[in-house]
Design an enzyme around this catalytic site. Structure first.
Site, mmCIF file in Angstrom:
data_model
loop_
_atom_site.group_PDB
_atom_site.id
_atom_site.type_symbol
_atom_site.label_atom_id
_atom_site.label_comp_id
_atom_site.label_asym_id
_atom_site.label_seq_id
_atom_site.Cartn_x
_atom_site.Cartn_y
_atom_site.Cartn_z
ATOM 1 C CG ASN A 8 -1.906 1.078 1.279
ATOM 2 O OD1 ASN A 8 -1.649 2.166 0.780
ATOM 3 N ND2 ASN A 8 -3.051 0.817 1.882
ATOM 4 C CE LYS A 11 -1.481 -0.380 5.417
ATOM 5 N NZ LYS A 11 -1.290 -1.800 5.779
ATOM 6 C CG ASP A 61 -3.187 -5.779 9.886
ATOM 7 O OD1 ASP A 61 -3.213 -5.979 8.657
ATOM 8 O OD2 ASP A 61 -4.120 -6.116 10.633
ATOM 9 C CG PHE A 172 -4.616 5.350 1.640
ATOM 10 C CD1 PHE A 172 -4.960 4.064 2.041
ATOM 11 C CD2 PHE A 172 -3.820 6.115 2.491
ATOM 12 C CE1 PHE A 172 -4.515 3.547 3.254
ATOM 13 C CE2 PHE A 172 -3.362 5.603 3.705
ATOM 14 C CZ PHE A 172 -3.715 4.308 4.086
ATOM 15 C CE LYS A 193 -4.705 9.124 7.176
ATOM 16 N NZ LYS A 193 -4.754 8.212 6.032
HETATM 17 P P1 ITT Z 1 -0.548 -4.236 3.194
HETATM 18 O O1 ITT Z 1 -1.242 -5.337 3.989
HETATM 19 O O2 ITT Z 1 0.214 -4.743 2.011
HETATM 20 O O3 ITT Z 1 0.271 -3.323 4.072
HETATM 21 P P2 ITT Z 1 -3.279 -3.269 2.815
HETATM 22 O O4 ITT Z 1 -3.847 -2.018 2.226
HETATM 23 O O5 ITT Z 1 -3.874 -4.590 2.381
HETATM 24 O O6 ITT Z 1 -1.688 -3.273 2.550
HETATM 25 P P3 ITT Z 1 -4.186 -3.793 5.515
HETATM 26 O O7 ITT Z 1 -4.342 -5.259 5.304
HETATM 27 O O8 ITT Z 1 -3.583 -3.293 6.794
HETATM 28 O O9 ITT Z 1 -3.307 -3.133 4.370
HETATM 29 O O10 ITT Z 1 -5.611 -3.133 5.286
HETATM 30 C C1 ITT Z 1 -5.815 -1.856 5.725
HETATM 31 C C2 ITT Z 1 -7.012 -1.271 5.023
HETATM 32 O O11 ITT Z 1 -7.700 -0.435 5.963
HETATM 33 C C3 ITT Z 1 -6.585 -0.373 3.884
HETATM 34 O O12 ITT Z 1 -6.489 -1.077 2.651
HETATM 35 C C4 ITT Z 1 -7.686 0.685 3.897
HETATM 36 O O13 ITT Z 1 -8.847 0.170 3.236
HETATM 37 C C5 ITT Z 1 -8.023 0.801 5.383
HETATM 38 N N1 ITT Z 1 -7.167 1.821 6.008
HETATM 39 C C6 ITT Z 1 -6.177 1.626 6.904
HETATM 40 N N2 ITT Z 1 -5.594 2.789 7.251
HETATM 41 C C7 ITT Z 1 -6.233 3.733 6.543
HETATM 42 C C8 ITT Z 1 -6.089 5.130 6.441
HETATM 43 O O14 ITT Z 1 -5.154 5.785 7.104
HETATM 44 N N3 ITT Z 1 -6.906 5.777 5.622
HETATM 45 C C9 ITT Z 1 -7.873 5.145 4.921
HETATM 46 N N4 ITT Z 1 -8.062 3.827 4.948
HETATM 47 C C10 ITT Z 1 -7.249 3.119 5.758
#
Ligand code: ITT
Length: 215
Positions: A8, A11, A61, A172, A193
């Site tokens: 992602n 992040k 996560d 995002f 943020k």
């Molecule tokens: P990685 O596991 O590869 O790091 P991912 O996007 O799949 O990437 P997660 O499994 O931790 O990561 O899922 C987190 C989800 O939660 C992310 O895809 C967003 O949909 C949401 N999310 C987490 N933090 C966020 C933020 O700061 N702003 C908006 N949405 C967020």
């Protein structure tokens, strides 16, 4: 240099804005365990990432929990964002009186070594200090990694907010429907943020520890 293992880029962008250290992204899609606890998933991810790259890593996560939906989407946030999409989540919540929610996140650090320091918030019960001397010395072997014995340090962050109709085009994921203090996260600059977000809070704890830790 900090190696952030994630698929992602959102992040990583936030971590780069936040940390003084340079941050390198490594893309690695490990199999996540089906677990309700973010800490469990993050600790597993850090071990898998360390096993893959054999260098110090962080993983994050995180997820959105909506009170009226019993904490959903929680551990399914990434899936729901991709397959259900955030407008539908908003429509679902718009029928509820209670629109309160929270973003939660855990940053997990792993370098294959036990940790001398134990600042709060700590870990998952399988830290280096809990290992026998023999295990500690060999904690970087594949067996120990497979065993789950590699120590991982966890840093948590939470931010409360309200689910609203989508606004803003920054950030995002669920940022456009998550409002904090009158603004959605998608209406904020990254720095703004980071100052309040779950990830910013977790990264702040990580940065404090990382600067002084006896690594
Ligand atoms: P990685 O596991 O590869 O790091 P991912 O996007 O799949 O990437 P997660 O499994 O931790 O990561 O899922 C987190 C989800 O939660 C992310 O895809 C967003 O949909 C949401 N999310 C987490 N933090 C966020 C933020 O700061 N702003 C908006 N949405 C967020």
């Amino acid at each position: 240099m900090v190696t952030f293992v994630t698929t992602n880029p959102g992040k990583v962008h936030e971590a780069r804005e936040y940390l003084d250290e340079p941050v390198e992204q490594r893309d690695f899609d490990y199999l996540e365990p089906q677990a309700d606890e973010l800490a469990t998933v993050a600790a597993h991810g850090a071990r898998e990432a360390y096993k893959q790259f054999q260098e110090p890593v962080i993983v994050d996560d995180s997820g959105l929990t909506i009170d009226a939906l019993g904490g959903f989407p929680g551990p399914y946030s990434s899936y729901v964002e991709e397959h259900v999409c955030i407008e539908r989540v908003w429509r679902l919540v718009s029928e509820e009186d209670n629109r309160s929610a929270a973003f939660r996140g855990v940053v997990a650090y792993c370098d294959g070594n036990p940790f001398a320091a134990t600042p709060e918030p700590v870990d998952d019960g399988r830290r280096g200090q809990d290992l026998s001397a023999e295990k500690r010395d060999s904690a970087t072997t594949d067996d120990q990694v497979a065993d789950g014995a590699i120590p991982v340090k966890l840093f948590e962050g939470v931010v409360p907010g309200t689910i609203v109709a989508p606004r803003g085009d920054g950030g995002f994921g669920f940022d456009p429907i998550f409002e904090y203090d009158g603004k959605t996260f998608a209406e904020m600059e990254t720095e703004e943020k980071n100052a309040i977000s779950h990830r910013g809070r977790a990264l702040a704890k990580f940065a404090d520890w990382y600067e002084q830790a006896d690594r």
